[in-house]
Write a protein that holds these residues in place. Sequence first.
Motif, short mmCIF file in Angstrom:
data_model
loop_
_atom_site.label_atom_id
_atom_site.label_comp_id
_atom_site.label_asym_id
_atom_site.label_seq_id
_atom_site.Cartn_x
_atom_site.Cartn_y
_atom_site.Cartn_z
N LEU A 169 -2.24 -17.22 -3.69
CA LEU A 169 -2.40 -15.81 -3.35
C LEU A 169 -1.04 -15.11 -3.32
CD1 LEU A 169 -4.12 -13.40 -2.43
CD2 LEU A 169 -3.83 -14.21 -0.08
N GLN A 170 -0.93 -14.04 -4.08
CA GLN A 170 0.25 -13.21 -4.09
C GLN A 170 -0.15 -11.75 -3.96
OE1 GLN A 170 1.55 -15.22 -7.99
NE2 GLN A 170 3.49 -14.47 -7.16
N ILE A 171 0.74 -10.96 -3.38
CA ILE A 171 0.57 -9.51 -3.42
C ILE A 171 1.87 -8.90 -3.89
CG2 ILE A 171 -1.14 -9.45 -1.56
CD1 ILE A 171 1.12 -8.33 0.23
N GLY A 172 1.78 -7.74 -4.52
CA GLY A 172 2.97 -7.03 -4.98
C GLY A 172 2.83 -5.55 -4.70
N VAL A 173 3.93 -4.91 -4.33
CA VAL A 173 3.94 -3.48 -4.03
C VAL A 173 4.99 -2.83 -4.92
CG1 VAL A 173 4.38 -1.72 -2.28
CG2 VAL A 173 3.22 -3.85 -1.65
N THR A 174 4.64 -1.71 -5.53
CA THR A 174 5.61 -0.97 -6.32
C THR A 174 5.55 0.50 -5.96
OG1 THR A 174 6.36 -0.37 -8.55
CG2 THR A 174 3.98 -0.68 -8.24
N THR A 175 6.71 1.14 -5.92
CA THR A 175 6.79 2.59 -5.77
C THR A 175 7.15 3.24 -7.10
OG1 THR A 175 9.11 2.47 -5.11
CG2 THR A 175 7.46 2.38 -3.35
N ASN A 176 7.13 2.44 -8.18
CA ASN A 176 7.47 2.93 -9.51
C ASN A 176 8.84 3.61 -9.53
OD1 ASN A 176 5.12 2.17 -11.07
ND2 ASN A 176 4.00 3.61 -9.80
N GLY A 177 9.79 2.92 -8.90
CA GLY A 177 11.18 3.38 -8.94
C GLY A 177 11.53 4.45 -7.94
N GLN A 178 10.61 4.80 -7.06
CA GLN A 178 10.87 5.90 -6.13
C GLN A 178 11.38 5.45 -4.77
OE1 GLN A 178 10.57 9.10 -7.38
NE2 GLN A 178 10.31 7.78 -9.17
N GLY A 179 11.40 4.14 -4.53
CA GLY A 179 11.89 3.70 -3.22
C GLY A 179 11.77 2.20 -3.06
N ALA B 127 9.35 -0.02 -0.61
CA ALA B 127 8.37 -0.97 -1.14
C ALA B 127 8.44 -2.29 -0.38
CB ALA B 127 8.59 -1.20 -2.63
N SER B 128 9.65 -2.74 -0.06
CA SER B 128 9.81 -3.98 0.70
C SER B 128 9.22 -3.84 2.09
CB SER B 128 11.29 -4.35 0.80
OG SER B 128 11.82 -4.61 -0.47
N ARG B 129 9.46 -2.70 2.71
CA ARG B 129 8.91 -2.48 4.04
C ARG B 129 7.38 -2.46 4.00
NH1 ARG B 129 9.43 3.07 7.65
NH2 ARG B 129 7.84 2.49 9.19
N LEU B 130 6.81 -1.76 3.02
CA LEU B 130 5.35 -1.69 2.92
C LEU B 130 4.75 -3.06 2.67
CD1 LEU B 130 4.99 1.57 0.81
CD2 LEU B 130 4.58 1.28 3.25
N ARG B 131 5.44 -3.86 1.86
CA ARG B 131 4.96 -5.22 1.62
C ARG B 131 4.94 -6.03 2.90
NH1 ARG B 131 8.77 -9.16 2.02
NH2 ARG B 131 10.07 -8.10 0.49
N ARG B 132 5.97 -5.90 3.71
CA ARG B 132 6.00 -6.61 4.99
C ARG B 132 4.88 -6.14 5.91
NH1 ARG B 132 11.51 -5.30 4.57
NH2 ARG B 132 11.30 -3.82 6.30
N GLU B 133 4.64 -4.83 5.92
CA GLU B 133 3.57 -4.28 6.76
C GLU B 133 2.21 -4.84 6.34
OE1 GLU B 133 3.61 -2.14 9.30
OE2 GLU B 133 5.71 -1.53 9.37
#
Length: 611
Positions: A167-177, A181-187
């Motif tokens: 199981l993996q998850i990935g978060v992208t802001t498409n270059g906007q932050g 993105a790292s913070r949202l992934r941790r959340e």
Amino acid sequence: MQESYATPTKGAALILSFRLQDKTTLIVGSGVLAASRAFAALEADSAVIILAKGGIHSACPELQWRAQKGQVQFVDWDELPGSSDINKDADSLEAFLNATPNIALGVITDTLSVGQPRTRESAERIYHVFKARNIPVNTTDSIDLCDFSFTSSHRFEHHETGEKTSLQIGVTTNGQGCRLASRLRREIVSKLPREVGASVEKVGRMRSMAKEEDLPKEDITDLKDIADEEFCEDSGVLTPNRPVPSRSNSENASERKKRRIKWVAQVSEYWPISKLASMSESDMKEVLAGENLVSPSLGSPQIQPQSASLHFDTLKKPGRILLVGSGPGHPSLLTIATHTALTKLADLVLSDKLVPDAVLALIPKHVQIRIARKFPGNAEGAQIEMMEAAVEAAHRGLTVVRLKQGDPVVYGRAGEEVLYFRSHGFEPLVIPGVSSALAAPTFAGIPVTQRGVAESFIVCTGVGRKGKEVQLPGYERGRTLVVLMGVARLAQVISALVDTSETQRRDGKAYPLHTPIAIIERASMPDQRVISSTLKDIVRALDSSGEQRPPGMMIIGWAVLALSGTGDVGVLDCDGESGDEERVQRWLGSNLHGTVGWKVREGLDVGWESI
């Protein structure tokens, strides 16, 4: 009304998961970022080549170690043949690519090198060398030189063994932050159950078991549609509640495999994550066989009734059965009586599959919980098994809570269970719950009655006993129709409502095609979704909205738009019908291509997270 589908909003990324077995990732640079990219590629089963200047000793310690262990191949760029002019790097890279087949991805990381970062002009030249060979490229800190980007990703570990799961998850802001993105992934990771990785491993094992049976060649095609739907997680539309024929003693290999596949999907959709993570091999076999239609307990030991005193150990504690409604799903909507039954009275909880984790989590750890396996094709058998389990436990002196979603007597089969328990010597106590038929519309901003719009409402089911069709009410302008348990058969329900020649499946007038309808899924839960449209377009709206989210229900009638925006409470005015087309267009909105056929709203209203 002109047909229209949702207009794409540009600026998003197409999120993919690459399988890189037998492929090679070429990473330019040898710093800490290059090591991070190399590790990600290695975990994706890719071979990794590090191409950098200064030799292996100029690489970061991690890459030196991985090269020494043979995990990555290090190539010194200074030793490659090439011209002596400004194009040297591009020329030497071109020669290297010509001699090195099977490069799947190019990753340029030395544009952020601590020492001498690669210039923009040099990065652009080597980018075009990759592009000339149709090799996708990621260039750090140069979004216009990127064909793909890396998400802020997390790979889940098994909560007991510590081993990494699939199981993996990935978060992208498409270059906007990137930092955001790292913070949202941790959340996101922090809010998921700790057993989520293990649950994926167990479901994967059960999927493999479901597919192990060999089929005759003539049955392979027959199975393809359902196999594609249930086993492809990238499928655009999933229908968890698609009907499956009831199990019979005469089922053939194809029918048996269909049932097994469908039941895996049902377990994945409805069972608590903690239960999925704790499944044993025998649990999986029982699910696939369908022989024990009540799930094993969620990890609690079998509970024996306790005697009040050794002086009275000959007096057996009387068992009892409570039929309890848990409301639509949000824990705050439990009645005080239901909360008391779950937290203070229950020795055993026999729960329907639709009761969410958030409610089950309130039950004390020492209380045994069993989930009904009421999957398509075995609902009748599972119902009998649950009733038998309740009687058996009550005979042992336990207090049994038969937990149902919504209100137990609103399509909850409570009447059958009352009569069954009574015939076996137990008079159950029925504890009402907040019915989804009323709560779900409220959560969606729809009043089932509204002065000037809807003077009455009627609740019905979209599917009869054993999957048979039911007769639906006809159209009355001032009445709201609430249809439970019909979303999986949406096309048939809509056909029965609007077909002017229909006489068997509808009692009364046909509904106008422009009549508003809302499908409410997972009402009161954080992932609630409301799809609003007309009877004309709702089937296409649902199909275009991605995978379904059971349980779902339908609200049909003019109340659906009554409180939208500035409101519309003139539906029942004398000349109300003359403005219906304009009323619907104003409600759904319009764009350059004409009227939009539907709209989708995700999540709960602001404020519910604090209640």
